[in-house]
Scaffold this active site. Structure first.
Site, PDB file in Angstrom:
ATOM      1  N   ASP A  14       0.848  -1.188   0.000  1.00  0.00           N
ATOM      2  CA  ASP A  14       0.000   0.000   0.000  1.00  0.00           C
ATOM      3  C   ASP A  14       0.889   1.247   0.000  1.00  0.00           C
ATOM      4  O   ASP A  14       2.078   1.176   0.349  1.00  0.00           O
ATOM      5  CB  ASP A  14      -0.899  -0.047   1.239  1.00  0.00           C
ATOM      6  CG  ASP A  14      -1.771   1.171   1.379  1.00  0.00           C
ATOM      7  OD1 ASP A  14      -2.482   1.522   0.433  1.00  0.00           O
ATOM      8  OD2 ASP A  14      -1.723   1.797   2.456  1.00  0.00           O
ATOM      9  N   ASP A  16      -0.299   5.154   0.872  1.00  0.00           N
ATOM     10  CA  ASP A  16      -0.587   6.095   1.956  1.00  0.00           C
ATOM     11  C   ASP A  16      -0.668   5.368   3.291  1.00  0.00           C
ATOM     12  O   ASP A  16      -1.449   4.431   3.458  1.00  0.00           O
ATOM     13  CB  ASP A  16      -1.914   6.815   1.698  1.00  0.00           C
ATOM     14  CG  ASP A  16      -1.892   7.638   0.427  1.00  0.00           C
ATOM     15  OD1 ASP A  16      -0.908   8.360   0.221  1.00  0.00           O
ATOM     16  OD2 ASP A  16      -2.860   7.560  -0.353  1.00  0.00           O
ATOM     17  N   ASP A 175      -1.859  -0.967   5.985  1.00  0.00           N
ATOM     18  CA  ASP A 175      -2.022  -0.358   7.305  1.00  0.00           C
ATOM     19  C   ASP A 175      -3.471  -0.236   7.732  1.00  0.00           C
ATOM     20  O   ASP A 175      -3.740   0.304   8.814  1.00  0.00           O
ATOM     21  CB  ASP A 175      -1.397   1.047   7.301  1.00  0.00           C
ATOM     22  CG  ASP A 175      -2.208   2.031   6.483  1.00  0.00           C
ATOM     23  OD1 ASP A 175      -2.671   3.034   7.047  1.00  0.00           O
ATOM     24  OD2 ASP A 175      -2.390   1.795   5.280  1.00  0.00           O
TER      25      ASP A 175
END
Length: 229
Positions: A14, A16, A175
Site C-alpha cells: 500500500d 498512503d 495499514d
C-alpha cells in the site's frame, strides 16, 4: 500473533500510511478545498481518518463532516481537491523511517515489488517519483488503473498478473482495514505496519497475519518462493 511464513514471490505494498506519511499533504489539500468553499478547516485527525478508500470517498466524507453536503456538488468539490492536491502532493509528508532500507532488502532477496493503492495514478506517480520510491517498484496499480479498488481483490490479482506471479505467492503489506479485506478476498496473507492509518482500533484488532514496526522487519517474516521446496 502468527507470522507470514508462506512461500512468497511478490510483495504488494500500500502507499498512503504504509510507504509514505501522506496525511499532511491530503489534509492540507482538503482544508484548502473547504476554504475555497467558504468553510472552516477540519481537524487533522478527522480528515486523516478518511484516507484509504479513494479520493471520491474522502471528498464526500469531508463535505458531510463540514455540513456542506448535499448543497455542494461532490464532483465539483473533487475537482477543487485535485487542484489543491496537485500542489501539496509529496510536499508536506515524508517517507516513513525504514521504508527505503526495507524495500532495498526485499529487492536484494529477489522479491518482486508492486505498489497497490487507491490513490489515483495522476497523484501516485508523482508521489513515488518525488520520494524516490519508484526506483524500488516494478508495478503500480492505482485506484483508477482498473475498474475496482481495494477492498476488492482484483487490484491485488492484477498486480500479480503484471508481475507474472501466482497470487497464492503474494503477500500484501498495508495499514488499514481496507488492506486486510482486500487480502482476505484475494486469498493472500497480509502484514500490517503499526504506524499507519488504521484508525482508533489500531492494527492489532484487524486480524493481520503479521505486524511490523518497520518495513525493515519484513524480509525476516517471508520465505522466498525460490527457496521453498
Amino acid at each position: 500473533m502468527p507470522t507470514v511464513s508462506l512461500p512468497c514471490a511478490a510483495v504488494l505494498i500500500d502507499l498512503d500510511g504504509t510507504l509514505v506519511d501522506s496525511a499532511p499533504d491530503i489534509v492540507e489539500a482538503a482544508n484548502r478545498m473547504l476554504a475555497e468553499l467558504g468553510s472552516p478547516p477540519l481537524p487533522f485527525d478527522t480528515v486523516a481518518g478518511f484516507i484509504g478508500r479513494g479520493v471520491p470517498n474522502l471528498v464526500r466524507r469531508v463535505l458531510e463532516t463540514a455540513q456542506l453536503a448535499p448543497r455542494v456538488d461532490a464532483a465539483a468539490a473533487e475537482t477543487l481537491f485535485h487542484r489543491h492536491y496537485a500542489e501539496t502532493n509529496g510536499r508536506l509528508g515524508a517517507v516513513f523511517p525504514g521504508v527505503e532500507a526495507g524495500l532495498a532488502a526485499l529487492r536484494r532477496e529477489g522479491y518482486r515489488l508492486a505498489c497497490v493503492t487507491n490513490k489515483p495514478r495522476a497523484l501516485a506517480v508523482p508521489l513515488l517519483a518525488l520520494t524516490g520510491l519508484a526506483a524500488y517498484l516494478e508495478v503500480l496499480v492505482a485506484g483508477d488503473s482498473i475498474a475496482q479498488m481495494k477492498p476488492h481483490p482484483e487490484p491485488l490479482r492484477h498486480a500479480c498478473q503484471l508481475l507474472d506471479v501466482d497470487p497464492a505467492q503474494g503477500v500484501l503489506v498495508g495499514d488499514s482495514p481496507v488492506d486486510v479485506a482486500a487480502a482476505r478476498a484475494a486469498g493472500m496473507p497480509v502484514c500490517l505496519v503499526r504506524y499507519g492509518y488504521a484508525g482508533p482500533d489500531g492494527p492489532v484488532a484487524l486480524g493481520a497475519d503479521a505486524l511490523v514496526d518497520s518495513m525493515e522487519a519484513l524480509p525476516a517474516l517471508l520465505t522466498p518462493a525460490r527457496l521453498a521446496a
